[in-house]
Design a protein around this motif. Structure first.
Motif, PDB file in Angstrom:
ATOM      1  N   ASP A  20       5.992   2.950  37.689  1.00  0.00           N
ATOM      2  CA  ASP A  20       4.694   2.135  38.667  1.00  0.00           C
ATOM      3  C   ASP A  20       5.657   1.118  40.024  1.00  0.00           C
ATOM      4  N   THR A  21       6.521   2.202  39.678  1.00  0.00           N
ATOM      5  CA  THR A  21       8.001   1.009  40.877  1.00  0.00           C
ATOM      6  C   THR A  21       7.218   1.651  42.445  1.00  0.00           C
ATOM      7  N   ALA A  22       7.137   3.121  41.957  1.00  0.00           N
ATOM      8  CA  ALA A  22       6.862   3.970  43.205  1.00  0.00           C
ATOM      9  C   ALA A  22       4.881   4.838  43.133  1.00  0.00           C
ATOM     10  N   GLY A  23       4.166   5.328  43.458  1.00  0.00           N
ATOM     11  CA  GLY A  23       3.642   6.223  43.185  1.00  0.00           C
ATOM     12  C   GLY A  23       3.972   7.402  42.589  1.00  0.00           C
ATOM     13  N   VAL A  24       2.703   7.730  42.012  1.00  0.00           N
ATOM     14  CA  VAL A  24       3.571   9.478  41.305  1.00  0.00           C
ATOM     15  C   VAL A  24       2.361  10.442  42.376  1.00  0.00           C
ATOM     16  N   SER A  25       3.135  11.422  42.690  1.00  0.00           N
ATOM     17  CA  SER A  25       2.399  12.139  43.380  1.00  0.00           C
ATOM     18  C   SER A  25       1.926  13.057  42.752  1.00  0.00           C
ATOM     19  N   ILE A  26       0.156  13.185  43.669  1.00  0.00           N
ATOM     20  CA  ILE A  26      -1.328  13.153  43.030  1.00  0.00           C
ATOM     21  C   ILE A  26      -0.513  15.389  42.486  1.00  0.00           C
ATOM     22  N   SER A  60     -13.891  13.743  47.869  1.00  0.00           N
ATOM     23  CA  SER A  60     -13.180  13.913  49.839  1.00  0.00           C
ATOM     24  C   SER A  60     -11.387  14.345  49.170  1.00  0.00           C
ATOM     25  N   SER A  61     -11.287  12.908  48.130  1.00  0.00           N
ATOM     26  CA  SER A  61      -9.651  12.905  48.111  1.00  0.00           C
ATOM     27  C   SER A  61      -9.363  12.502  47.046  1.00  0.00           C
ATOM     28  N   ILE A  62      -8.336  12.792  46.938  1.00  0.00           N
ATOM     29  CA  ILE A  62      -7.295  12.085  45.723  1.00  0.00           C
ATOM     30  C   ILE A  62      -6.165  11.918  45.680  1.00  0.00           C
ATOM     31  N   GLY A  63      -5.477  10.493  46.231  1.00  0.00           N
ATOM     32  CA  GLY A  63      -4.555  10.108  46.118  1.00  0.00           C
ATOM     33  C   GLY A  63      -3.557   8.497  45.605  1.00  0.00           C
ATOM     34  N   THR A  64      -2.591   8.257  45.592  1.00  0.00           N
ATOM     35  CA  THR A  64      -1.804   6.852  45.110  1.00  0.00           C
ATOM     36  C   THR A  64      -1.839   5.739  45.630  1.00  0.00           C
ATOM     37  N   GLY A 176      -2.235   2.529  41.751  1.00  0.00           N
ATOM     38  CA  GLY A 176      -3.728   3.566  41.107  1.00  0.00           C
ATOM     39  C   GLY A 176      -3.495   4.730  41.678  1.00  0.00           C
ATOM     40  N   PHE A 177      -4.247   5.597  40.742  1.00  0.00           N
ATOM     41  CA  PHE A 177      -4.984   7.134  41.394  1.00  0.00           C
ATOM     42  C   PHE A 177      -6.309   6.565  42.393  1.00  0.00           C
ATOM     43  N   ILE A 178      -6.782   7.124  43.519  1.00  0.00           N
ATOM     44  CA  ILE A 178      -7.621   6.678  43.321  1.00  0.00           C
ATOM     45  C   ILE A 178      -8.372   7.741  44.569  1.00  0.00           C
ATOM     46  N   THR A 179     -10.141   8.179  43.813  1.00  0.00           N
ATOM     47  CA  THR A 179     -10.713   9.591  44.027  1.00  0.00           C
ATOM     48  C   THR A 179     -11.484   9.135  44.922  1.00  0.00           C
ATOM     49  N   ARG A 180     -12.025   9.116  46.087  1.00  0.00           N
ATOM     50  CA  ARG A 180     -13.601   8.914  46.356  1.00  0.00           C
ATOM     51  C   ARG A 180     -13.764  10.402  46.944  1.00  0.00           C
ATOM     52  N   ILE A 181     -14.874   9.863  46.414  1.00  0.00           N
ATOM     53  CA  ILE A 181     -16.513  11.184  46.488  1.00  0.00           C
ATOM     54  C   ILE A 181     -17.512  10.788  47.446  1.00  0.00           C
ATOM     55  N   ASN A 182     -18.211  11.623  47.764  1.00  0.00           N
ATOM     56  CA  ASN A 182     -18.644  11.757  49.170  1.00  0.00           C
ATOM     57  C   ASN A 182     -20.301  12.259  48.640  1.00  0.00           C
ATOM     58  N   LEU A 183     -20.875  11.569  48.811  1.00  0.00           N
ATOM     59  CA  LEU A 183     -22.463  11.624  48.788  1.00  0.00           C
ATOM     60  C   LEU A 183     -23.497  12.360  50.204  1.00  0.00           C
ATOM     61  N   ARG A 184     -24.110  13.403  50.152  1.00  0.00           N
ATOM     62  CA  ARG A 184     -24.981  13.848  50.586  1.00  0.00           C
ATOM     63  C   ARG A 184     -26.449  14.020  50.403  1.00  0.00           C
TER      64      ARG A 184
END
Length: 313
Positions: A20-26, A60-64, A176-184
């Protein structure tokens, strides 16, 4: 009444601190894209029971990012649910921004999207919180189904929070891993997000790192079984052709009522079994209990028959 009890953060082990000292690449966890694509498809389907207008969820996106940075970005503009994941001994966070809630409120209560969006900054009303709770109740099942191909575990809704100071799922300085999801829906947009502490996925990191390009097929066993069951119950209509006779239009004009057309076929002639005009098998014709029967003798090789037909022409 909302349960705002503060949950103590999970204590990290030595290896987890190093990770956890650095974010793991998605990019090292390609299966996360597959999992959340399945999740948004299920969310779109689940919302059909509440809204006549189609709701479309897309990733929309998945990242750390650091947990603290994520929480700060959504402060005063969101409502979140804390979900416990039993097999990981961890908690994840799912949130809706204000636009997400406003869009669903208008849709569920008969709006058509013609009214301007509500941008007033105020605490969420009881109705808005109740609606958020209703949608949050759908998410554990969607998450559990989406993760089931790599991790059989239970996702359980614990509580709802409107203050992110109480949404403690991991130390703020960890990744942490964050997944952003768009609702239309109805021409409006809103955002849902899922936050998973990086350390929570340590036990399934190898499965998440599978390279889909090297996998022949990524299958959902339950979906595969359902397809097989449906196909096995599907009714199809077949027909047996004893002989193909060729006529010209003049032959039909000379036909008379009661005239018998002789067939060249004999009791030893094979019948061709077809389905939807596609030849399938060569069969032997017989009788049993007063019915005609067919016994399958061989598959029909369409390519071979075509070549033989050209050679004999």
């Amino acid at each position: 009444m909302l349960d705002t009890s503060l949950q103590p953060p999970k204590r990290l082990t030595g290896p987890e601190r190093l990770l956890d000292t650095a974010g793991v690449s998605i990019d090292r966890m390609p299966m996360l894209h597959v999992i959340f694509d399945r999740m948004v498809a299920q969310c779109s389907e689940s919302l059909r029971q509440y809204s006549a207008a189609p709701a479309v969820f897309t990733v929309s996106s998945i990242g750390t990012e650091r947990i603290g940075d994520i929480l700060d970005a959504y402060e005063n503009n969101t409502v979140v649910a804390i979900i416990h994941v039993q097999a990981w001994d961890s908690r994840i966070l799912v949130g809706f921004d204000r636009a997400f809630i406003s869009t669903l409120i208008e849709t569920f209560y008969g709006g058509d999207g013609s009214e301007p969006p509500n941008i007033e900054k105020r605490p969420l009303s009881n109705i808005e919180i109740k609606l958020a709770q209703t949608i949050f109740d759908l998410l554990p099942k969607a998450l559990q189904t989406s993760f089931s191909t790599i991790s059989e575990t239970v996702f359980k809704f614990e509580r709802l929070e409107t203050k992110l100071d109480f949404a403690v799922i991991a130390p703020r300085n960890t990744f942490g891993f964050i997944t952003r999801i768009n609702l239309r829906i109805l021409g409006r947009h809103g955002e849902m997000f899922v936050v998973i502490p990086q350390s929570s996925l340590n036990s399934i990191r190898q499965e998440l790192g599978r390279d889909l390009a090297n996998d022949a097929v990524v299958r959902d066993p339950r979906w595969t079984k359902q397809i097989q069951n449906e196909i096995s119950r599907t009714e199809v209509e077949v027909r047996a052709i004893i002989e193909d006779s060729h006529f010209v239009l003049g032959d039909f004009t000379e036909l008379k009522i009661g005239q018998v057309l002789p067939l060249q076929a004999t009791t030893k002639s094979r019948a061709k079994l077809e389905c939807n005009a596609e030849p399938l098998f060569w069969c032997q014709v017989g009788q049993e209990d007063g019915f005609y029967t067919l016994r399958v003798e061989d598959f029909i090789d369409q390519e071979k028959d075509f070549i033989e037909g050209i050679s004999g022409a």
